[in-house]
Design an enzyme around this catalytic site. Sequence first.
Site, short mmCIF file in Angstrom:
data_model
loop_
_atom_site.label_atom_id
_atom_site.label_comp_id
_atom_site.label_asym_id
_atom_site.label_seq_id
_atom_site.Cartn_x
_atom_site.Cartn_y
_atom_site.Cartn_z
N THR A 45 -6.21 7.14 6.98
CA THR A 45 -6.68 7.35 5.61
C THR A 45 -6.70 6.05 4.82
OG1 THR A 45 -4.51 7.78 4.65
CG2 THR A 45 -5.69 9.67 5.64
N THR A 46 -6.39 4.94 5.51
CA THR A 46 -6.51 3.63 4.88
C THR A 46 -7.40 2.76 5.76
OG1 THR A 46 -4.64 2.75 6.16
CG2 THR A 46 -4.14 3.71 3.99
N HIS A 101 5.50 6.85 6.30
CA HIS A 101 5.19 6.31 4.98
C HIS A 101 4.78 7.46 4.07
CE1 HIS A 101 1.33 6.48 7.08
NE2 HIS A 101 0.90 6.88 5.89
N HIS A 106 2.54 8.93 0.46
CA HIS A 106 1.46 8.86 -0.53
C HIS A 106 1.91 9.73 -1.70
CE1 HIS A 106 -1.37 7.28 2.56
NE2 HIS A 106 -0.64 8.03 3.37
N HIS A 141 0.83 -1.22 0.00
CA HIS A 141 0.00 0.00 0.00
C HIS A 141 0.86 1.26 0.00
CE1 HIS A 141 -3.26 -2.67 0.94
NE2 HIS A 141 -2.70 -3.04 2.08
N HIS A 201 3.63 10.90 6.04
CA HIS A 201 2.99 10.77 7.34
C HIS A 201 3.92 10.09 8.32
CE1 HIS A 201 -1.07 10.91 5.10
NE2 HIS A 201 -0.67 12.12 5.42
N1 LIG Z 1 -2.31 7.54 6.23
S1 LIG Z 1 -2.27 6.82 7.64
O1 LIG Z 1 -1.26 7.47 8.47
O2 LIG Z 1 -3.60 6.82 8.19
C1 LIG Z 1 -1.75 5.17 7.40
C2 LIG Z 1 -1.57 4.64 6.16
F1 LIG Z 1 -1.80 5.36 5.04
C3 LIG Z 1 -1.13 3.33 5.99
F2 LIG Z 1 -0.99 2.83 4.74
C4 LIG Z 1 -0.86 2.54 7.07
S2 LIG Z 1 -0.34 0.90 6.79
O3 LIG Z 1 0.04 0.26 8.01
O4 LIG Z 1 0.72 0.96 5.81
C5 LIG Z 1 -1.67 0.05 6.00
C6 LIG Z 1 -2.73 -0.41 6.91
O5 LIG Z 1 -3.00 0.33 8.01
C7 LIG Z 1 -1.02 3.05 8.34
N2 LIG Z 1 -0.75 2.18 9.38
C8 LIG Z 1 -0.87 2.44 10.76
C9 LIG Z 1 -2.30 2.72 11.17
C10 LIG Z 1 -2.82 1.52 11.92
C11 LIG Z 1 -1.63 0.71 12.21
C12 LIG Z 1 -1.51 -0.42 13.00
C13 LIG Z 1 -0.26 -1.05 13.08
C14 LIG Z 1 0.82 -0.54 12.37
C15 LIG Z 1 0.69 0.61 11.58
C16 LIG Z 1 -0.53 1.22 11.57
C17 LIG Z 1 -1.46 4.38 8.49
F3 LIG Z 1 -1.61 4.91 9.72
ZN LIG Z 2 -0.63 8.04 5.37
#
Ligand SMILES: NS(=O)(=O)c1c(F)c(F)c(S(=O)(=O)CCO)c(N[C@H]2CCc3ccccc32)c1F
Ligand SMILES: [Zn+2]
Length: 263
Positions: A198-199, A91, A93, A66, A117
């Site tokens: 946002t995911t 990460h 976008h 992603h 982010h």
């Molecule tokens: N744009 S964002 O900041 O909302 C955001 C993301 F865009 C995103 F892609 C991810 S992820 O972990 O790569 C994909 C599934 O959550 C996270 N992951 C975070 C959120 C929840 C979680 C749980 C365990 C480890 C990482 C995360 C995320 F917080």
């Molecule tokens: Zn993000």
Amino acid sequence: GGKWTYTGPHGEHHWSKQYPFCGGTFQSPIDIQTQLLSFDPTLRPIELQNYNLSANEQLTLGNNGHSVLLSLPGKMFISNLPHRYSAAQLHLHWGSSHLPVGSEHTVNGRQFAAEMHVVHFNSDNYPNVSMAADKSDGLAVLGVLIEIGEFNSAFDHILKYINGIKYRDDRVQISAFNIRSLLPVRLDEYYRYDGSLTTPPCYPSVLWTLFKSPISISLQQFQALATAIYSSHQQARPPVPMHSNFRTRQSTDSRVVLCSFQR
Ligand SMILES: NS(=O)(=O)c1c(F)c(F)c(S(=O)(=O)CCO)c(N[C@H]2CCc3ccccc32)c1F
Ligand SMILES: [Zn+2]
């Protein structure tokens, strides 16, 4: 994460079928309409602790299908929020090489080339980011808008390894560096609102801080990001390029976006 995507039958308009919060309230990203901002003098400059990591530390840079993620040590934290928010990962976008607009948040309708982010979790109340992710006071994310301009040597600490994480579940160990150097100079000027991941699962658990000042990366750096990465595993056919991995803007509803600055 699960099998959700940004387009097609599992794209964002379908997320809420498997992830109900995605169809709920307090969703992110949003358009920041500067005419509607409310200045809040209690919003102090963001204070970051232990962001200056040393080069003999190692971080994991990965592709989770992603996004491109950089793991961050929990000793890094934001010290002037209502709780201690410890770093978990950062990460990106981004758009595509043909359409270099891929930020999630927009400002007066303007979409930037990309957005970074830095995800933190409330380490006063929860043991890790997964346990914090679905709690209303669980997460604090620092958002940085990215525009095309000058070469960014700090970003190159990440981008120079991009060809090592081309495919889903690829991971490489990289030398750590000063993560503060990825952020804009002005940590005192930002937008603040209550929002969500946002995911999927789109939990409404994020205290958003979006810095007013964008950072720049060069067109070559942007093209590398936009063309090197695949959402699919190395052996999968056909290969699925990863680009335009941004969620569309959600309605602000009755939320008021605060800002830390006047003018
Ligand atoms: N744009 S964002 O900041 O909302 C955001 C993301 F865009 C995103 F892609 C991810 S992820 O972990 O790569 C994909 C599934 O959550 C996270 N992951 C975070 C959120 C929840 C979680 C749980 C365990 C480890 C990482 C995360 C995320 F917080
Ligand atoms: Zn993000």
